[in-house]
Design a protein around this motif. Sequence first.
Motif, PDB file in Angstrom:
ATOM      1  N   SER A   1       0.829  -1.206   0.000  1.00  0.00           N
ATOM      2  CA  SER A   1       0.000   0.000   0.000  1.00  0.00           C
ATOM      3  C   SER A   1       0.860   1.252   0.000  1.00  0.00           C
ATOM      4  CB  SER A   1      -0.922   0.027   1.222  1.00  0.00           C
ATOM      5  OG  SER A   1      -1.847  -1.018   1.169  1.00  0.00           O
ATOM      6  N   LEU A   2       1.912   1.228   0.798  1.00  0.00           N
ATOM      7  CA  LEU A   2       2.823   2.370   0.845  1.00  0.00           C
ATOM      8  C   LEU A   2       3.520   2.569  -0.502  1.00  0.00           C
ATOM      9  CD1 LEU A   2       4.105   4.572   2.579  1.00  0.00           C
ATOM     10  CD2 LEU A   2       5.857   2.909   3.208  1.00  0.00           C
ATOM     11  N   SER A   3       3.992   1.473  -1.107  1.00  0.00           N
ATOM     12  CA  SER A   3       4.670   1.600  -2.405  1.00  0.00           C
ATOM     13  C   SER A   3       3.695   2.045  -3.493  1.00  0.00           C
ATOM     14  CB  SER A   3       5.345   0.283  -2.793  1.00  0.00           C
ATOM     15  OG  SER A   3       4.390  -0.723  -3.000  1.00  0.00           O
ATOM     16  N   LEU A   4       2.469   1.574  -3.432  1.00  0.00           N
ATOM     17  CA  LEU A   4       1.460   2.001  -4.406  1.00  0.00           C
ATOM     18  C   LEU A   4       1.155   3.482  -4.239  1.00  0.00           C
ATOM     19  CD1 LEU A   4      -0.418   1.031  -6.661  1.00  0.00           C
ATOM     20  CD2 LEU A   4      -2.121   0.537  -4.912  1.00  0.00           C
ATOM     21  N   SER A   5       1.075   3.926  -2.998  1.00  0.00           N
ATOM     22  CA  SER A   5       0.825   5.344  -2.735  1.00  0.00           C
ATOM     23  C   SER A   5       1.973   6.206  -3.268  1.00  0.00           C
ATOM     24  CB  SER A   5       0.649   5.566  -1.238  1.00  0.00           C
ATOM     25  OG  SER A   5       0.554   6.922  -0.945  1.00  0.00           O
ATOM     26  N   LEU A   6       3.200   5.764  -3.028  1.00  0.00           N
ATOM     27  CA  LEU A   6       4.350   6.519  -3.532  1.00  0.00           C
ATOM     28  C   LEU A   6       4.400   6.507  -5.057  1.00  0.00           C
ATOM     29  CD1 LEU A   6       7.063   5.392  -0.965  1.00  0.00           C
ATOM     30  CD2 LEU A   6       5.915   7.614  -1.101  1.00  0.00           C
ATOM     31  N   LEU A   7       4.042   5.363  -5.641  1.00  0.00           N
ATOM     32  CA  LEU A   7       4.041   5.259  -7.101  1.00  0.00           C
ATOM     33  C   LEU A   7       2.985   6.181  -7.703  1.00  0.00           C
ATOM     34  CD1 LEU A   7       5.305   3.700  -9.498  1.00  0.00           C
ATOM     35  CD2 LEU A   7       3.436   2.076  -9.273  1.00  0.00           C
ATOM     36  N   ARG A   8       1.818   6.234  -7.068  1.00  0.00           N
ATOM     37  CA  ARG A   8       0.752   7.115  -7.566  1.00  0.00           C
ATOM     38  C   ARG A   8       1.144   8.574  -7.464  1.00  0.00           C
ATOM     39  NH1 ARG A   8      -4.543   4.154  -5.056  1.00  0.00           N
ATOM     40  NH2 ARG A   8      -4.715   2.572  -6.657  1.00  0.00           N
TER      41      ARG A   8
ATOM     42  N   PHE B   1       3.952   3.191 -16.013  1.00  0.00           N
ATOM     43  CA  PHE B   1       3.821   2.743 -14.634  1.00  0.00           C
ATOM     44  C   PHE B   1       2.412   2.273 -14.293  1.00  0.00           C
ATOM     45  CE2 PHE B   1       7.550   5.534 -14.405  1.00  0.00           C
ATOM     46  CZ  PHE B   1       8.447   4.650 -13.830  1.00  0.00           C
ATOM     47  N   HIS B   2       1.471   2.430 -15.204  1.00  0.00           N
ATOM     48  CA  HIS B   2       0.097   2.010 -14.948  1.00  0.00           C
ATOM     49  C   HIS B   2      -0.001   0.503 -14.723  1.00  0.00           C
ATOM     50  CE1 HIS B   2      -2.122   5.740 -16.730  1.00  0.00           C
ATOM     51  NE2 HIS B   2      -1.162   6.074 -15.899  1.00  0.00           N
ATOM     52  N   GLN B   3       0.685  -0.274 -15.533  1.00  0.00           N
ATOM     53  CA  GLN B   3       0.609  -1.727 -15.417  1.00  0.00           C
ATOM     54  C   GLN B   3       1.208  -2.193 -14.092  1.00  0.00           C
ATOM     55  OE1 GLN B   3       2.338  -3.942 -18.618  1.00  0.00           O
ATOM     56  NE2 GLN B   3       1.638  -5.910 -17.841  1.00  0.00           N
ATOM     57  N   SER B   4       2.336  -1.635 -13.694  1.00  0.00           N
ATOM     58  CA  SER B   4       2.936  -2.048 -12.420  1.00  0.00           C
ATOM     59  C   SER B   4       2.053  -1.635 -11.248  1.00  0.00           C
ATOM     60  CB  SER B   4       4.341  -1.474 -12.272  1.00  0.00           C
ATOM     61  OG  SER B   4       4.328  -0.076 -12.330  1.00  0.00           O
ATOM     62  N   ALA B   5       1.397  -0.488 -11.348  1.00  0.00           N
ATOM     63  CA  ALA B   5       0.476  -0.062 -10.293  1.00  0.00           C
ATOM     64  C   ALA B   5      -0.711  -1.013 -10.203  1.00  0.00           C
ATOM     65  CB  ALA B   5      -0.005   1.365 -10.542  1.00  0.00           C
ATOM     66  N   ASN B   6      -1.221  -1.457 -11.345  1.00  0.00           N
ATOM     67  CA  ASN B   6      -2.327  -2.422 -11.350  1.00  0.00           C
ATOM     68  C   ASN B   6      -1.908  -3.758 -10.744  1.00  0.00           C
ATOM     69  OD1 ASN B   6      -4.368  -0.812 -12.394  1.00  0.00           O
ATOM     70  ND2 ASN B   6      -3.830  -1.285 -14.511  1.00  0.00           N
ATOM     71  N   VAL B   7      -0.704  -4.208 -11.078  1.00  0.00           N
ATOM     72  CA  VAL B   7      -0.207  -5.474 -10.530  1.00  0.00           C
ATOM     73  C   VAL B   7      -0.076  -5.373  -9.012  1.00  0.00           C
ATOM     74  CG1 VAL B   7       1.797  -7.018 -10.449  1.00  0.00           C
ATOM     75  CG2 VAL B   7       0.924  -6.225 -12.644  1.00  0.00           C
ATOM     76  N   ILE B   8       0.508  -4.281  -8.537  1.00  0.00           N
ATOM     77  CA  ILE B   8       0.659  -4.089  -7.087  1.00  0.00           C
ATOM     78  C   ILE B   8      -0.705  -4.053  -6.414  1.00  0.00           C
ATOM     79  CG2 ILE B   8       1.374  -2.431  -5.306  1.00  0.00           C
ATOM     80  CD1 ILE B   8       3.706  -1.663  -7.143  1.00  0.00           C
TER      81      ILE B   8
END
Length: 152
Positions: free
Chosen positions: A92-99, A108-115
Amino acid sequence: MTELTTRNRFENSTMAQMEERPNETEMKSMDANRYATKKTIAQGMLDIALLTANASQLKYILQVGEQHQFYKLMLILISLSIVLQILSGVLSLSLSLLRDCRLHQPEFHQSANVINHVRTGFAFFTTMINLFISAFDSRLPPPQGDFLKEVN
């Protein structure tokens, strides 16, 4: 005269309120943001409550030890639940930072979806594990033959 003064005050206050009130589109967007914020806070509180409950169950199991009927199973399930919750928090933290940093970039959309999908899977398995934990959690000690002999 006082009636006119009261009426003017009412009209002035009503006009001031109407000027302060944002238009309908702004209200809807503000409500959506408010809802999302409240939902995120509530979810975080529930995650903390589940982690606290699992820590309490782990403490109980370790205190009781091998006397618990399902000691090894409970120890494994509770530990697995805590590990999944920690991993879910890290994701969740990495997804938040990625967003926040890079989501506007399409690569980065695909990696965010995978996470996000992995995190959802962790949440599902955490829920299933905690169902089994509650099914096998017996806070009462197992019945002993000595107690039954004393009663009779």
